[in-house]
Design a protein around this motif. Structure first.
Motif, PDB file in Angstrom:
ATOM      1  N   LEU A 244      -4.202  65.944  61.472  1.00 40.66           N
ATOM      2  CA  LEU A 244      -5.447  65.205  61.642  1.00 40.66           C
ATOM      3  C   LEU A 244      -5.151  63.733  61.843  1.00 40.66           C
ATOM      4  O   LEU A 244      -4.212  63.191  61.258  1.00 40.66           O
ATOM      5  N   SER A 245      -5.991  63.088  62.638  1.00 39.43           N
ATOM      6  CA  SER A 245      -5.815  61.667  62.940  1.00 39.43           C
ATOM      7  C   SER A 245      -7.146  60.940  62.780  1.00 39.43           C
ATOM      8  O   SER A 245      -8.215  61.517  62.991  1.00 39.43           O
ATOM      9  N   ASP A 246      -7.036  59.653  62.451  1.00 44.04           N
ATOM     10  CA  ASP A 246      -8.234  58.804  62.414  1.00 44.04           C
ATOM     11  C   ASP A 246      -8.493  58.169  63.773  1.00 44.04           C
ATOM     12  O   ASP A 246      -9.471  57.461  63.968  1.00 44.04           O
ATOM     13  N   GLY A 247      -7.602  58.401  64.736  1.00 44.30           N
ATOM     14  CA  GLY A 247      -7.776  57.893  66.091  1.00 44.30           C
ATOM     15  C   GLY A 247      -7.298  56.472  66.304  1.00 44.30           C
ATOM     16  O   GLY A 247      -7.321  55.987  67.432  1.00 44.30           O
ATOM     17  N   SER A 248      -6.854  55.809  65.235  1.00 45.13           N
ATOM     18  CA  SER A 248      -6.412  54.430  65.423  1.00 45.13           C
ATOM     19  C   SER A 248      -5.038  54.128  64.824  1.00 45.13           C
ATOM     20  O   SER A 248      -4.354  53.245  65.303  1.00 45.13           O
ATOM     21  N   SER A 249      -4.626  54.858  63.805  1.00 39.48           N
ATOM     22  CA  SER A 249      -3.304  54.612  63.231  1.00 39.48           C
ATOM     23  C   SER A 249      -2.363  55.741  63.628  1.00 39.48           C
ATOM     24  O   SER A 249      -2.795  56.810  64.042  1.00 39.48           O
ATOM     25  N   VAL A 250      -1.069  55.517  63.486  1.00 37.11           N
ATOM     26  CA  VAL A 250      -0.103  56.555  63.842  1.00 37.11           C
ATOM     27  C   VAL A 250       0.059  57.564  62.712  1.00 37.11           C
ATOM     28  O   VAL A 250       0.513  58.682  62.943  1.00 37.11           O
ATOM     29  N   HIS A 251      -0.293  57.184  61.506  1.00 34.43           N
ATOM     30  CA  HIS A 251      -0.165  58.069  60.353  1.00 34.43           C
ATOM     31  C   HIS A 251      -1.147  59.230  60.479  1.00 34.43           C
ATOM     32  O   HIS A 251      -2.280  59.046  60.897  1.00 34.43           O
ATOM     33  N   GLN A 252      -0.689  60.430  60.132  1.00 32.73           N
ATOM     34  CA  GLN A 252      -1.537  61.616  60.218  1.00 32.73           C
ATOM     35  C   GLN A 252      -1.542  62.364  58.890  1.00 32.73           C
ATOM     36  O   GLN A 252      -0.646  62.177  58.054  1.00 32.73           O
TER      37      GLN A 252
ATOM     38  N   PHE B 177       6.367  55.637  58.520  1.00 31.84           N
ATOM     39  CA  PHE B 177       5.524  56.723  58.043  1.00 31.84           C
ATOM     40  C   PHE B 177       5.126  57.608  59.219  1.00 31.84           C
ATOM     41  O   PHE B 177       4.806  57.114  60.298  1.00 31.84           O
ATOM     42  N   ALA B 178       5.102  58.924  58.991  1.00 33.97           N
ATOM     43  CA  ALA B 178       4.673  59.871  60.015  1.00 33.97           C
ATOM     44  C   ALA B 178       3.405  60.600  59.561  1.00 33.97           C
ATOM     45  O   ALA B 178       2.384  60.550  60.214  1.00 33.97           O
ATOM     46  N   HIS B 179       3.513  61.296  58.422  1.00 33.62           N
ATOM     47  CA  HIS B 179       2.351  62.034  57.927  1.00 33.62           C
ATOM     48  C   HIS B 179       2.510  62.361  56.454  1.00 33.62           C
ATOM     49  O   HIS B 179       3.595  62.253  55.898  1.00 33.62           O
TER      50      HIS B 179
END
Length: 124
Positions: free
Chosen positions: A46-54, A5-7
């Motif tokens: 946008l990122s949650d800062g912990s997962s690679v998914h955006q 998964f990327a985004h």
């Protein structure tokens, strides 16, 4: 061959309003932005800062409609949260809770464009 998964992408009408919502409601922060040379679109990741998914928010200058047709809106993104009661109180205060399933212990919030986001308690 392996896929990752990327985004996910959501098209938005008011980019600044959406950015403010995602920051306040879910703590997501901008990590990358691409602006078309002719100004026809802006992509914000946008990122949650912990997962690679955006989450990619796309604003289209020439969309020209007041909203996007989300159909039956049967798709959604899901987020886990370690402090479910605190999250629920925040989202209730924001007025963005659109559906609750108390039996399952989950609820959904709706962003400024009507996309649903599922909130799930983190499991140990």
């Amino acid at each position: 061959m392996k896929f990752h998964f990327a985004h996910n992408n959501f098209n938005v009408i008011n980019l600044e309003k959406s950015l403010a919502f995602y920051k306040e409601a879910l703590g997501l922060v901008e990590v990358k932005r691409k602006v078309a040379p002719d100004g026809s679109f802006v992509l914000v990741f946008l990122s949650d800062g912990s997962s690679v998914h955006q989450l990619e928010l796309t604003w289209l200058r020439d969309w020209g409609k007041a909203s996007y047709n989300l159909g039956d809106n049967e798709i959604h993104l899901a987020f886990t949260v370690s402090a479910m009661e605190e999250a629920h109180a925040l989202h209730k205060k924001m007025g963005c809770i659109c559906y609750e399933n108390e039996k399952m212990g989950i609820y959904f919030i709706s962003d400024p464009d009507g996309y649903w986001l599922e909130i799930i308690p983190a499991r140990d």
